[in-house]
Design a protein around this motif. Structure first.
Motif, PDB file in Angstrom:
ATOM      1  N   ILE A   1       0.839  -1.201   0.000  1.00 21.67           N
ATOM      2  CA  ILE A   1       0.000   0.000   0.000  1.00 21.67           C
ATOM      3  C   ILE A   1       0.875   1.252   0.000  1.00 21.67           C
ATOM      4  N   ILE A   2       1.933   1.242   0.820  1.00 19.51           N
ATOM      5  CA  ILE A   2       2.830   2.401   0.882  1.00 19.51           C
ATOM      6  C   ILE A   2       3.419   2.690  -0.499  1.00 19.51           C
ATOM      7  N   GLU A   3       3.807   1.638  -1.211  1.00 18.73           N
ATOM      8  CA  GLU A   3       4.389   1.815  -2.545  1.00 18.73           C
ATOM      9  C   GLU A   3       3.409   2.463  -3.522  1.00 18.73           C
ATOM     10  N   ARG A   4       2.120   2.288  -3.279  1.00 22.31           N
ATOM     11  CA  ARG A   4       1.114   2.794  -4.212  1.00 22.31           C
ATOM     12  C   ARG A   4       0.424   4.069  -3.744  1.00 22.31           C
TER      13      ARG A   4
ATOM     14  N   ASN B   1      -0.789  12.688  -4.666  1.00 17.26           N
ATOM     15  CA  ASN B   1       0.601  13.115  -4.713  1.00 17.26           C
ATOM     16  C   ASN B   1       0.638  14.623  -4.893  1.00 17.26           C
ATOM     17  N   PRO B   2       0.758  15.368  -3.792  1.00 18.19           N
ATOM     18  CA  PRO B   2       0.719  16.833  -3.886  1.00 18.19           C
ATOM     19  C   PRO B   2       1.812  17.414  -4.769  1.00 18.19           C
ATOM     20  N   GLU B   3       2.918  16.694  -4.956  1.00 23.22           N
ATOM     21  CA  GLU B   3       4.029  17.219  -5.742  1.00 23.22           C
ATOM     22  C   GLU B   3       3.914  16.900  -7.224  1.00 23.22           C
ATOM     23  N   ASP B   4       3.093  15.914  -7.578  1.00 23.49           N
ATOM     24  CA  ASP B   4       2.926  15.541  -8.990  1.00 23.49           C
ATOM     25  C   ASP B   4       1.515  15.012  -9.188  1.00 23.49           C
ATOM     26  N   ASP B   5       0.684  15.846  -9.748  1.00 28.42           N
ATOM     27  CA  ASP B   5      -0.739  15.527  -9.900  1.00 28.42           C
ATOM     28  C   ASP B   5      -1.037  14.753 -11.179  1.00 28.42           C
ATOM     29  N   SER B   6      -0.023  14.483 -11.991  1.00 28.24           N
ATOM     30  CA  SER B   6      -0.265  13.982 -13.344  1.00 28.24           C
ATOM     31  C   SER B   6      -0.741  12.538 -13.398  1.00 28.24           C
ATOM     32  N   ALA B   7      -0.456  11.752 -12.365  1.00 28.58           N
ATOM     33  CA  ALA B   7      -0.795  10.328 -12.431  1.00 28.58           C
ATOM     34  C   ALA B   7      -1.493   9.826 -11.177  1.00 28.58           C
ATOM     35  N   CYS B   8      -2.066  10.738 -10.389  1.00 24.30           N
ATOM     36  CA  CYS B   8      -2.737  10.296  -9.163  1.00 24.30           C
ATOM     37  C   CYS B   8      -4.246  10.459  -9.291  1.00 24.30           C
TER      38      CYS B   8
ATOM     39  N   ALA C   1       3.514   8.034   6.012  1.00 20.96           N
ATOM     40  CA  ALA C   1       3.620   8.250   4.565  1.00 20.96           C
ATOM     41  C   ALA C   1       2.323   8.804   3.988  1.00 20.96           C
ATOM     42  N   SER C   2       1.193   8.371   4.523  1.00 21.86           N
ATOM     43  CA  SER C   2      -0.098   8.894   4.072  1.00 21.86           C
ATOM     44  C   SER C   2      -0.242  10.365   4.439  1.00 21.86           C
ATOM     45  N   HIS C   3       0.067  10.687   5.674  1.00 22.31           N
ATOM     46  CA  HIS C   3      -0.038  12.078   6.115  1.00 22.31           C
ATOM     47  C   HIS C   3       0.898  12.984   5.317  1.00 22.31           C
ATOM     48  N   ASP C   4       2.059  12.470   4.937  1.00 29.24           N
ATOM     49  CA  ASP C   4       2.979  13.259   4.108  1.00 29.24           C
ATOM     50  C   ASP C   4       2.351  13.622   2.773  1.00 29.24           C
ATOM     51  N   ARG C   5       1.390  12.830   2.331  1.00 38.50           N
ATOM     52  CA  ARG C   5       0.717  13.069   1.046  1.00 38.50           C
ATOM     53  C   ARG C   5      -0.676  13.657   1.228  1.00 38.50           C
TER      54      ARG C   5
END
Length: 566
Positions: free
Chosen positions: A39-42, A48-55, A100-104
């Motif tokens: 799950i963390i890997e995905r 993804n606040p830094e790259d919205d192109s594929a989330c 990791a979730s909170h970071d995103r």
């Protein structure tokens, strides 16, 4: 229709939740079984606040249980509330997931299964060892009935009697579900304290809330009276032949949930969801908000997802929820979860569309434009459907009683198959070519998967992504505006508005495989609307148009206007 208000909004009122079934979402260690490292890997796919192109762009994930368990009900039979099952990883892995979730900017919601434990939980092992042990009264024990058999006529939701005999105690124990899931005795203060300690344990780790499993069945009648039979009862499922007056939906249930809510309130802005099901009526479900909005923040009711693919029926359920949601409270909507067939299967069977992608877009439109918190089930955004041909020897879920013979068991495995990430090995779920997966992958994964749909601007995933971004960044009305229908009785299309301050969003969906006149029973200014999203090939987002007089088959239009609209 509940009036809009200007109060401060909790994060979950404008959020979109995403349910993950951990066993089949992503496999991090290559053993064929989904886990927390996977799950963390995905997580970047979810947000993804830094790259919205594929989330995808969701705000919270809800995990089906990852507690220690013998896995006889796929984690819904907990043997240790304060530890993670090795199937999924370790407690440290879970803490890493929260961080990791909170970071995103993703909140983490845990499933909390506290109506019952596993029969292998230390509490039950002690309780069942004698009638005089310290935990003797932690579960619901009764002597045999006057016939020397079960104490009463209560039935298990999974089929058959709800009572199982314990030779050691010479008593029966009660289980609302499977016999390896004995129900806790919530009338015992020590049980309540133990569960409250569990709640605090996970809140201290940093989880942002809980989804209470089976939250309408905690309390049972202290006299264990027989349920009365329904007049003329002849249902093929005996469970539905009873009025369940004494084994669920008791008034005492609300006090149990209120006490849990009080704990969450001390931790700040945490979310409490409840599964108010097993035939709970909508009124009963609405009552789970509490007298003073002091119980569930979001009761999950099943009337809307179980609606047929018919606009009049769907509008009726929306209007019911609008009427019955108390002032100051907030509705929730979902279409799929781990227990029910996916909506594309249900609605394909009762529609004349024969095009699951059209239904998927219409469903996304409804779910993400109604007033309330939407909940997605993993793969829903791709148009995933049930895998209906899993070999019997590969089944993992067979908790129901046989429907015809001992080899014919109902199973929910078809809605729990691996997430379809790409068209490669194991659909990208697992990178070990020799692994046997927890469940087989749906054969349609070569076409229905994240990678291919991200690359296709007309895919179901692209439609979801566009709508999620419109909802989050372009429209306050869609996040928390009031809802109002524009049709007294829908014909073959729905039309409604969301309104907030000077913004109006008009939503229109044609359910028919034919051109339809656009009936709007309320006066509305039809001129100069901006297109937010559509599936019409002859329109683009950003165009300014007049509201059309007719729909083409399965047209979807989401329009926006500022200023006078009604």
């Amino acid at each position: 229709m509940a009036a809009a208000d200007a109060r401060d909004r909790a994060w979950w009122e404008t959020a979109v939740l995403y349910q993950i079934y951990p066993l089949t979402f992503a496999d991090g260690d290559g053993n064929g079984v989904g886990d927390i490292p996977g799950i963390i890997e995905r997580l970047d796919y979810l947000n993804n606040p830094e790259d919205d192109s594929a989330c995808l762009g969701v705000d919270a994930l809800w995990l089906s249980p990852v507690n220690k368990s013998p896995m006889k009900d796929n984690g819904y039979d907990v043997s240790d509330y304060c530890d993670v099952d090795p199937t999924f990883g370790t407690l440290d892995d879970f803490k890493a997931l929260v961080q990791a979730s909170h970071d995103r900017n993703i909140k983490v919601i845990m499933d909390l299964v506290i109506n019952h434990t596993s029969s292998e939980h230390d509490w039950f092992l002690e309780s069942s060892s004698s009638r005089k042990n310290p935990k003797s009264d932690w579960y619901i024990w009764r002597d045999p009935g006057y016939t020397g058999k079960e104490p009463n006529n209560w039935l298990s939701y999974f089929g058959g009697t709800a009572w199982t005999f314990c030779e050691t105690r010479q008593q029966y124990y009660y289980h609302a579900f499977n016999k390896n899931q004995p129900d806790l005795n919530w009338r015992n203060p020590k049980v309540r304290k133990a569960i409250h300690d569990v709640v605090r344990f996970w809140l201290d780790i940093g989880v942002d809330g809980f989804r209470l499993d089976a939250s309408s069945v905690y309390a049972k009648d202290k006299y264990c009276r027989d349920n009365p039979m329904k007049f003329g009862a002849n249902h093929t499922n005996p469970y539905n032949n009873q009025h369940h007056l004494y084994d669920k939906d008791l008034p005492e249930n609300h006090a149990i949930i209120r006490d849990i809510r009080k704990i969450l309130d001390k931790y700040g802005d945490r979310l409490l969801i409840g599964e108010t099901f097993i035939d709970s009526r909508l009124y009963d479900s609405a009552s789970f908000y509490g007298i003073d909005n002091d119980e569930l923040h979001l009761p999950f009711t099943f009337e809307f997802p179980f609606s047929p693919w018919y606009p009049g029926y769907l509008q009726r359920e929306i209007q019911k929820k609008e009427i019955l949601t108390p002032p100051g409270c907030w509705p929730a909507y979902f279409l799929d979860n781990h227990d029910i067939p996916r909506h594309l299967v249900r609605w394909n069977e009762c529609s004349l569309c024969n095009d699951s992608q059209q239904i998927a877009r219409a469903a996304a439109t409804l779910l993400l434009t109604l007033r309330g918190t939407p909940v997605l089930y993993y793969g829903q955004e791709l148009g995933m459907i049930d895998h209906d041909s899993i070999p019997p020897e590969r089944l993992r879920d067979a908790v129901f009683e046989p429907t015809k013979d001992e080899n014919d068991l109902e199973t929910r495995d078809g809605v729990r198959t691996p997430m379809q990430w790409d068209s490669g090995l194991h659909a990208g779920f697992c990178h070990n070519p020799d692994a046997e997966l927890w469940l087989p992958i749906n054969p349609n994964y070569t076409e229905v998967n994240v990678a291919s749909e991200l690359a296709d601007p007309k895919s179901v995933l692209s439609f979801y992504r566009s709508l999620l971004r419109i909802r989050k960044y372009q429209s306050k009305a869609l996040r928390f505006g009031e809802w109002r229908t524009l049709i007294d009785y829908p014909y073959e299309h729905l039309a409604y508005v969301r309104q907030w301050e000077d913004e109006t969003v008009l939503v229109m969906v044609n359910f028919a495989n034919a051109e339809q006149s656009c009936h709007l029973d309320v006066n509305i200014d039809r001129q100069n609307w901006t297109v937010l999203l559509t599936n019409k090939n002859d329109l683009k987002s950003g165009e300014v148009i007049d509201v059309p007089a007719s729909f083409k088959p399965f047209d979807i239009l989401i329009l926006q206007k500022f200023g006078h609209a009604m």
